[in-house]
Write a protein that holds these residues in place. Structure first.
Motif, short mmCIF file in Angstrom:
data_model
loop_
_atom_site.label_atom_id
_atom_site.label_comp_id
_atom_site.label_asym_id
_atom_site.label_seq_id
_atom_site.Cartn_x
_atom_site.Cartn_y
_atom_site.Cartn_z
N SER A 1 22.57 -4.09 -37.49
CA SER A 1 21.68 -4.87 -36.63
C SER A 1 20.83 -5.81 -37.45
CB SER A 1 20.78 -3.94 -35.80
OG SER A 1 21.55 -3.16 -34.91
N GLN B 1 29.24 -5.35 -34.45
CA GLN B 1 29.89 -4.08 -34.13
C GLN B 1 31.29 -4.04 -34.71
OE1 GLN B 1 28.57 -1.47 -31.96
NE2 GLN B 1 30.32 -0.34 -32.77
N GLN C 1 17.06 -8.34 -31.31
CA GLN C 1 18.06 -7.95 -32.29
C GLN C 1 19.43 -8.42 -31.85
OE1 GLN C 1 17.82 -3.67 -32.99
NE2 GLN C 1 16.57 -4.03 -34.80
N ALA D 1 28.02 -0.16 -36.97
CA ALA D 1 27.42 -1.45 -36.68
C ALA D 1 26.29 -1.74 -37.65
CB ALA D 1 26.89 -1.48 -35.24
N LYS E 1 23.59 -7.52 -32.95
CA LYS E 1 24.36 -6.49 -33.64
C LYS E 1 25.76 -6.98 -33.95
CE LYS E 1 24.19 -2.35 -31.86
NZ LYS E 1 24.44 -1.21 -30.93
#
Length: 253
Positions: free
Chosen positions: A44, A94, A90, A42, A92
């Motif tokens: 971020s 993924q 945040q 991932a 993300k």
């Protein structure tokens, strides 16, 4: 092409397209492009609610190169979140198992979208504006992650030009996308007429808009690097073929 595109969905109005706006978004993003390292699961990003009075929702999603919304092989977590006034958070991106099925010898481009959703107004006949940021997301497979030595010699320096009739073709022999945002005939010259930014695909070629005459025998092209910087490359031509002249490139004289 380095700046994020801001789209403005308008409530209570008929508007189906996107507008490029100078307006300041309430939800801010910490970058203008995303490089997804294929060796990781991932990536971020930091987001912030720049409005110090109102909470906003932040909605994120990914589109493919054709602009279609997707949920695989990459997805956004959380897809929607609430940010209190002046607060940070945040979001993300993924990777799902399908990411391993992407080409592993070159980058794949996607687009990351972040839309701010303002709180509902309690005033009658109110027009609410929600700004949207859209930036490029490059999935970079583990097999082509550049080493520190390679980073010291940017792959964009491997670009070549080929004169075809009255135009130049940009050739990209690398496994990376290269975005060109300016073309001129001299270091101090003006942007060539009819130039439009282009993104040359990995191991591919595209034609520059300006005529070869407008760019002359020593074209200067400006690209965007991983960090949003804009280095310029000087080219030296021999007949119909041109290569980067590192000594003449700005910053290397």
């Amino acid at each position: 092409m380095s700046n994020p595109t801001r789209c403005m969905p308008l409530a209570l109005a008929v508007l189906t397209g996107c507008l490029t706006l100078p307006a300041q978004a309430a939800i801010g993003l910490d970058r203008t492009r995303v490089i997804f390292d294929g060796a990781k699961d991932a990536v971020s990003m930091n987001i912030a609610n720049n409005n110090t009075e109102l909470p906003y929702l932040a909605q994120g999603w990914i589109e493919d190169e054709q602009g279609n919304k997707i949920t695989s092989p990459l997805t956004v977590l959380p897809p929607v979140q609430r940010l209190e006034p002046g607060k940070h958070s945040q979001v993300k991106v993924q990777a799902l198992p399908g990411a391993k099925l992407l080409a592993q010898d070159r980058e794949t481009v996607y687009y990351f979208n972040l839309r701010e959703i303002p709180p509902r107004s309690d005033k009658a006949n109110t027009l609410q504006i929600a700004l949207q940021t859209r930036i490029k997301l490059f999935y970079r497979p583990a097999a082509i992650i550049p080493s520190q030595q390679e980073l010291a010699n940017p792959w964009q320096e491997k670009l070549t030009l080929t004169r075809q009739g009255n135009q130049y073709q940009v050739n990209n022999p690398t496994p990376y996308y290269v975005t060109l945002v300016d073309a001129r005939s001299s270091k101090e010259g003006k942007t060539a007429e009819n130039f439009e930014p282009i993104m040359v695909p990995p191991k591919g070629s595209l034609t520059l808009g300006p005529s070869a005459t407008a760019l002359g025998a020593t074209p200067y092209l400006t690209y965007i690097n991983d960090y949003g910087g804009r280095p310029t490359l000087a080219f030296s031509c021999n007949g119909n073929n041109c290569a980067v002249d590192l000594k003449a490139s700005p910053g290397n004289e």
